[in-house]
Scaffold this active site. Structure first.
Site, PDB file in Angstrom:
ATOM      1  N   ARG A 240      22.971  31.190 -14.561  1.00 60.35           N
ATOM      2  CA  ARG A 240      23.558  32.511 -14.327  1.00 60.35           C
ATOM      3  C   ARG A 240      25.053  32.322 -14.088  1.00 60.35           C
ATOM      4  NH1 ARG A 240      24.994  35.612  -9.700  1.00 60.35           N
ATOM      5  NH2 ARG A 240      24.469  37.824  -9.794  1.00 60.35           N
ATOM      6  N   LEU A 241      25.877  32.780 -15.019  1.00 58.72           N
ATOM      7  CA  LEU A 241      27.321  32.617 -14.893  1.00 58.72           C
ATOM      8  C   LEU A 241      27.853  33.753 -14.015  1.00 58.72           C
ATOM      9  CD1 LEU A 241      28.452  31.495 -18.461  1.00 58.72           C
ATOM     10  CD2 LEU A 241      27.433  30.166 -16.599  1.00 58.72           C
ATOM     11  N   ASP A 242      28.061  33.447 -12.751  1.00 52.43           N
ATOM     12  CA  ASP A 242      28.447  34.462 -11.772  1.00 52.43           C
ATOM     13  C   ASP A 242      29.900  34.888 -11.972  1.00 52.43           C
ATOM     14  OD1 ASP A 242      28.135  35.907  -9.138  1.00 52.43           O
ATOM     15  OD2 ASP A 242      29.759  34.521  -8.623  1.00 52.43           O
ATOM     16  N   ALA A 243      30.118  36.217 -11.987  1.00 57.32           N
ATOM     17  CA  ALA A 243      31.468  36.804 -12.027  1.00 57.32           C
ATOM     18  C   ALA A 243      32.315  36.244 -13.155  1.00 57.32           C
ATOM     19  CB  ALA A 243      32.170  36.589 -10.679  1.00 57.32           C
ATOM     20  N   VAL A 244      31.685  35.859 -14.245  1.00 59.67           N
ATOM     21  CA  VAL A 244      32.399  35.162 -15.313  1.00 59.67           C
ATOM     22  C   VAL A 244      33.421  36.050 -16.012  1.00 59.67           C
ATOM     23  CG1 VAL A 244      30.698  35.675 -17.124  1.00 59.67           C
ATOM     24  CG2 VAL A 244      32.046  33.555 -17.247  1.00 59.67           C
TER      25      VAL A 244
END
Length: 586
Positions: A240-244
């Site tokens: 899960r790429l957070d705040a990407v």
């Protein structure tokens, strides 16, 4: 050197050329490419490891439970061990994947200000506990890629101007134009920090404890590729790429969704797919729907995107008794092509985002939704617009309480409304993500809000395992009722080919009080008509409106009852859903 390795080198180098075009970097893109490939241990990549495009690494059996590592605790063991025991005891037959929210040492934001990416928070457990869970469940982990904690060794080195991290963080001078920057917080964007080389203005998208990385420095990219390799080694298969969306910055722009951000995701996908072909990337981009969809790229970026518009639209539908906005949005959504899919959810550790409702709900609807949620005990978080004006960013409330009534006020249909929301979500095109506090029908936690002074804590209760087990052993408790009904629905879903995340979906036209859609399996053998009464009164479904094939036998999968085609209509109770299928299971 194999042909596959040569192709990989060329592909990675192309990504890097796009990312660093116009950026003065100390090494050539070819040298950086070889370093990244070595870090991912792809030096010996062979032709048989080359990813096949447009493959679906998921099916109808994939259900992801979203939880903190310590959402369920016990005094006698590590929370990750307790979590594993809970999964095995209560959901092992219905849920096959788990998203453990950041389980690393952190300083704030309940894990999203990471101090050390390479270790497990000692208060939760250790890497062996993580690996143990990954041996039984497909493991999803956050890659908190935009920022880290101001208490990290990297930021300490930035302050000292020496060592790893000393050049990892994004700083600006007075000439940098930040007037158009879009961000989800009201705090000051820039943090003045005293370093050995003087005062630096450090970029902080979220808070002054969450300092943004400078991806114009290839060393930052190399550090995260090393982190990804470590996570793969410990069993992580979903990233899960957070705040990407905020990753790349450019003076004078919004500094969100920039093209180079998309190229970084394409690069990471290339490396991850070659290293572990069945791994997938999910982008967490809490932004308007049209922008969110761009993260699919050309089936070469995210494998899945968070369906952020679903929570506000579905909650709005159920509290107003009108599915107009939800239906219009669903008809506008493009089918995800093979190799991509939607990640559906209606509750998470955060709140109900309102930016994804922009352009879908008008301002009056949003204000009514906000006011209704506040009347049910919810709170509102704000963001600052260019010019200083503030606007609601998200509603903070437990989903069970969000659905305790309608715009008319609370009623006695809360559980039915709550289950209806999940009956809709479980049947939609995409992979369902089920928050642990929705699985358990946990209500608003005001005590935790008081203790943390954070609005989001309202939906982040920490259950004591023995107390939870007592509640679940009482078949009349709301928690036991919700768990039983969720497991029942999921046990049906995972056996229906028409609920494959990429199976055909078509929106039915049944007016404003019935929300319906048709799913058809990829092999076209199974059809399921999913119809929900989204109101607090009985509604009639006219059989001719759904056009069932008369030569087939039809059943409601939820009740197991046969649908009699000779009848001209049938009645749905308030918030009742039917899944009408031409087969009992596939």
């Amino acid at each position: 050197m194999s042909e596959a390795y040569t192709w990989l080198c060329e592909k990675v180098q192309h990504h890097l050329d796009v990312i660093y075009q116009g950026v003065d970097i100390p090494q050539s893109s070819e040298e950086i490419a070889k370093s990244l490939i070595t870090t991912m241990r792809l030096d010996e990549v062979s032709d048989r490891q080359v990813p096949v495009p447009h493959q679906n690494h998921w099916n109808e059996q994939d259900i992801i439970l979203i939880t903190y590592g310590d959402s369920i605790e016990s005094e006698t063991q590590n929370p990750l061990v307790t979590l594993h025991q809970f999964l095995n005891k209560y959901v092992k037959d219905t849920i096959n994947a788990v998203h453990i929210l950041p389980f690393f040492p952190y300083s704030s934001d309940d894990g999203f200000a990471v101090i050390d990416y390479s270790s497990v928070n000692e208060s939760l457990g250790n890497w062996l506990d993580v690996k143990s869970i990954s041996s039984n469940y497909r493991l999803m982990s956050d890659l908190v890629i935009n920022h880290c904690s101001s208490r990290s060794v990297w930021f300490d080195n930035f302050i000292k101007c020496e060592g790893t991290g000393s050049d990892f963080f994004f700083t600006v001078d007075d000439d940098y134009d930040i007037s158009n920057v879009v961000r989800p917080r009201t705090s000051e964007l820039l943090r003045e920090t005293k370093t050995e080389n003087g005062i630096k203005k450090v970029w902080c998208t979220f808070s002054h404890d969450q300092v943004d990385f400078d991806f114009q420095n290839p060393k930052v990219l190399e550090a995260f590729v090393s982190i990804i390799r470590q996570y793969l080694d410990h069993g992580v298969r979903i990233f899960r790429l957070d705040a990407v969306a905020f990753l790349w910055k450019k003076s004078g722009t919004t500094c969100i969704n920039l093209e180079k951000t998309h190229e970084v995701i394409r690069l990471l996908r290339t490396l991850i797919e070659y290293a572990q072909n069945d791994s997938i990337i999910i982008t967490e981009t809490n932004i308007p729907n049209r922008e969110n969809l761009t993260y699919f790229g050309n089936a070469n970026e995210a494998h899945a995107v968070y369906n952020f518009s679903l929570p506000p639209l579905l909650v709005n539908t159920l509290v107003t008794g009108d599915c107009t906005y939800l239906k219009n949005w669903q008809m506008s959504m493009p089918p995800a092509q093979n190799g991509t899919t939607y990640f559906n959810f209606i509750a998470s550790h955060d709140g109900i985002g309102l930016r994804p409702a922009e352009g879908l709900l008008d301002e009056k609807e949003i204000n009514t939704l906000v006011n209704t949620m506040q009347s049910f005990g919810g709170m509102v978080s704000w963001r600052t617009l260019p010019g200083g004006k503030q606007k609601p960013y998200e509603i903070n409330i437990a989903l069970f309480d969000a659905l305790k009534g309608t715009t008319k006020g609370p009623d006695n249909l809360g559980m039915e409304r709550f289950i209806c929301a999940h009956e809709i979500m479980f049947a939609l095109e995409g992979i369902p993500g089920l928050y642990v506090h929705s699985l358990l029908a946990t209500g608003n936690d005001y005590e935790r809000v008081t203790n943390t002074s954070q609005n989001r804590s309202i939906n982040r209760r920490r259950w004591d395992m023995s107390e939870l087990e007592d509640q679940l052993s009482n078949k009349d408790s709301q928690h036991a009722i919700a768990l039983q009904r969720m497991n029942h629905l999921l046990s049906i879903r995972i056996n229906q080919k028409a609920f494959h995340p990429n199976a055909t979906q078509f929106t039915l036209q049944l007016g404003t009080k019935l929300f319906g859609f048709w799913r058809q399996s990829i092999d076209r053998r199974q059809s399921i008509f999913c119809i929900s009464n989204i109101t607090d009164t009985q509604q009639t479904v006219v059989m001719s409106d759904i056009n069932l094939i008369g030569t087939d036998c039809w059943w409601d999968l939820i009740t197991g009852n046969e649908i009699i085609l000779d009848h001209s209509d049938f009645i749905l109770s308030p918030y009742q859903t039917v899944w009408i299928s031409n087969t009992r299971s596939m």
